[in-house]
Write an enzyme that holds these catalytic residues in place. Structure first.
Site, mmCIF file in Angstrom:
data_model
loop_
_atom_site.group_PDB
_atom_site.id
_atom_site.type_symbol
_atom_site.label_atom_id
_atom_site.label_comp_id
_atom_site.label_asym_id
_atom_site.label_seq_id
_atom_site.Cartn_x
_atom_site.Cartn_y
_atom_site.Cartn_z
ATOM 1 N N ASP A 139 -2.094 5.858 5.519
ATOM 2 C CA ASP A 139 -2.190 7.073 4.715
ATOM 3 C C ASP A 139 -2.331 6.662 3.248
ATOM 4 O O ASP A 139 -1.486 5.946 2.715
ATOM 5 C CB ASP A 139 -0.898 7.888 4.922
ATOM 6 C CG ASP A 139 -1.102 9.352 4.601
ATOM 7 O OD1 ASP A 139 -2.166 9.704 4.071
ATOM 8 O OD2 ASP A 139 -0.183 10.145 4.877
ATOM 9 N N ASP A 185 -8.391 10.771 3.972
ATOM 10 C CA ASP A 185 -7.478 9.768 3.401
ATOM 11 C C ASP A 185 -6.442 9.253 4.392
ATOM 12 O O ASP A 185 -5.401 8.762 3.985
ATOM 13 C CB ASP A 185 -6.761 10.373 2.194
ATOM 14 C CG ASP A 185 -5.703 11.374 2.607
ATOM 15 O OD1 ASP A 185 -5.844 11.965 3.693
ATOM 16 O OD2 ASP A 185 -4.743 11.558 1.864
ATOM 17 N N GLU A 186 -6.746 9.352 5.653
ATOM 18 C CA GLU A 186 -5.704 9.096 6.634
ATOM 19 C C GLU A 186 -6.346 8.652 7.942
ATOM 20 O O GLU A 186 -7.358 9.213 8.345
ATOM 21 C CB GLU A 186 -5.003 10.434 6.839
ATOM 22 C CG GLU A 186 -3.765 10.460 7.602
ATOM 23 C CD GLU A 186 -3.451 11.908 7.952
ATOM 24 O OE1 GLU A 186 -2.681 12.126 8.855
ATOM 25 O OE2 GLU A 186 -4.031 12.827 7.327
#
Length: 445
Positions: free
Chosen positions: A17, A112-113
């Site tokens: 993350d 983003d993960e």
DNA sequence: TCTGGGGTCCTAGGACCC
DNA sequence: TCTGGGGTCCTAGGACCC
């Protein structure tokens, strides 16, 4: 079955993350932002919410999903920055690329993960912790961005532990320690448990995961249905139910494609409303064609001044991917359901129920209602898509779309990225006794 | 304080069919 | 003339996530 290190009885999942992703990317483009309270998502007086806040801004109580105006009051000195979806997409690709060096089974859960299935990679990459440290370092050197990594035997455990590792840390929950790791956490820390569920559970006296784990599955199922049962499994760290169960790295087709728009001020101007519907229909149609999807159901979303929101849907006999069909249907739904004269805050157009393309026969049918045949339309739209690719979005608008479309300021919001929204506020430094944990302290050199 | 945008999944009622 | 039972599709709404 004999077990060896090649034949583990459990999976090893990484959840990676990125830390304050939008803010960090903006800092790369404007280093003067570093260390300051920064709010990404729009200007302080705008209608909208915070997409991401820097750690300095979070100290003032600013967090994602908060109205921009509230953030401005809490932290008047904050710097407000418009989002740049293209930048985030670009950096998301860089992130993806780095992750690809560590496992073939990578699944971006959002910009983003990501989840990585690292099961059985010990021989190649060494023990999980060492591997995570290398990944962490390579992420920093390749993208200049910090991330946090959670390691566990399920997606759930990996996800929860990455949240506890923030910022810029690595946390490994050893196999067998799942229940112990979760027990002291708040029920709201479990993905899928939001405000409402948390409140319901609190009314039953259930505040921590350990309270949840004490209840028997039947009780939870009786009270909360299917979800309750999944929750029982989650309290033990299992990937119970739905999406969580899926293998990592399986790409699945979207179930719906939609666009919506909130007006800068509420409006009851029918022309403005219709041109907005046209623009939304074009955006949706375009994405359908890009993805090769044909939708059977078209849904209108309508939000009034007082925030009451309705949705009205219609299913077609033949699936479509054409702007004018999407527009005509959403317009009809609008006119049938609009409380005439009532100021509108938001309009949305959604398509779903995807099927294979319309029957070939239909394309060969003669023109009806004086409209060009569908295959002609397909050509027109393909040409328009091409022009837009080449000269930009403002070049082309069909019919009504031309009129008022660009009167409305189209302010590109970072959250308009597919599958991306505000970063979850992390209750940082609440990390509990973990079987094995490590954190980079020498960050931000 | 006045609440974005893009998604997923679940529930529940009614229509309709056998 | 007092009312079945299951399956499937459609629609509306809501919780939740990033």
């Amino acid at each position: 079955m004999n077990q060896s290190s090649d034949d583990p009885i459990h999976r090893t999942i990484f959840h990676v993350d990125m830390d304050a992703f939008f803010v960090s990317v903006e800092e790369l483009f404007d280093p003067s932002l570093v260390g300051k309270p920064v709010v990404v998502g729009g200007q302080r007086e705008e209608r909208g919410v915070v997409s991401a806040a820097s750690y300095a801004a979070r100290k003032f109580g600013v967090h994602s999903a908060m109205p921009l105006r509230t953030a401005a009051k809490l932290c008047p000195q904050a710097i407000f920055v418009d989002g740049h979806p293209e930048r985030y997409r670009e950096y998301s690709h860089k992130v993806h690329e780095v992750l690809g060096h560590f496992s073939p089974l990578v699944e971006m859960a959002s910009v983003d993960e990501a989840y990585l299935d690292m099961t059985g990679t010990e021989r190649l990459h060494g023990p999980a912790m060492r591997c995570a440290e290398r990944l962490h370092a390579e992420m920093k050197s390749s993208t200049q961005l910090n991330c946090s990594i959670g390691i566990g035997t399920s997606r759930l455990i990996a996800k929860v532990s990455s949240a506890k590792a923030k910022p810029n840390g690595v946390l490994w929950v050893l196999p067998g320690q799942e229940a112990r790791f979760l027990a002291p956490l708040n029920v709201g820390d479990i993905p899928g448990v939001g405000k409402v569920m948390e409140k319901n559970l609190a009314e039953m006296g259930i505040l921590r995961v350990r309270d949840l784990a004490k209840l028997d599955d039947g009780e939870l199922e009786r009270r909360f249905g299917k979800w309750g049962l999944a929750l029982a499994g989650k309290s033990r760290g299992e990937d119970a139910g739905g999406w969580f169960d899926a293998a990592v790295g399986e790409h699945s087709d979207p179930k719906s494609i939609s666009h919506e728009h909130t007006f800068n001020e509420d409006t009851a101007d029918r022309e403005r409303i219709e041109s907005t519907l046209m623009r939304l229909s074009e955006m949706v149609g375009r994405r359908l064609r890009e993805g090769g999807y044909f939708a059977r159901t078209i849904q209108l979303k309508l939000r009034y001044k007082d925030f009451t929101t309705i949705t009205r849907a219609h299913s077609l006999e033949q699936p479509t991917q054409m702007d004018h069909e999407i527009f005509e249907n959403s317009r009809r739904l609008f006119l049938r359901n609009w409380k005439q004269g009532a100021p509108v805050r938001l309009l949305g157009v959604q398509t779903s129920n995807f099927e294979a393309g319309p029957a070939q026969l239909d394309l060969l049918e003669p023109a009806r209602d004086g409209l060009p045949r569908n295959d002609r339309w397909q050509k027109v739209l393909a040409a328009a898509d091409h022009l837009r690719d080449k000269y930009g979005e403002s070049t082309i608008g069909l019919a009504t779309g031309m009129k008022g479309t660009f009167r409305e300021r189209t302010h590109e919001n970072p959250a308009s990225l597919p599958g991306r929204g505000p970063e979850k506020k992390s209750r940082k430094d609440e990390r509990t006794g973990s079987p094995q944990s490590h954190r980079d302290t020498e960050n931000s050199e």
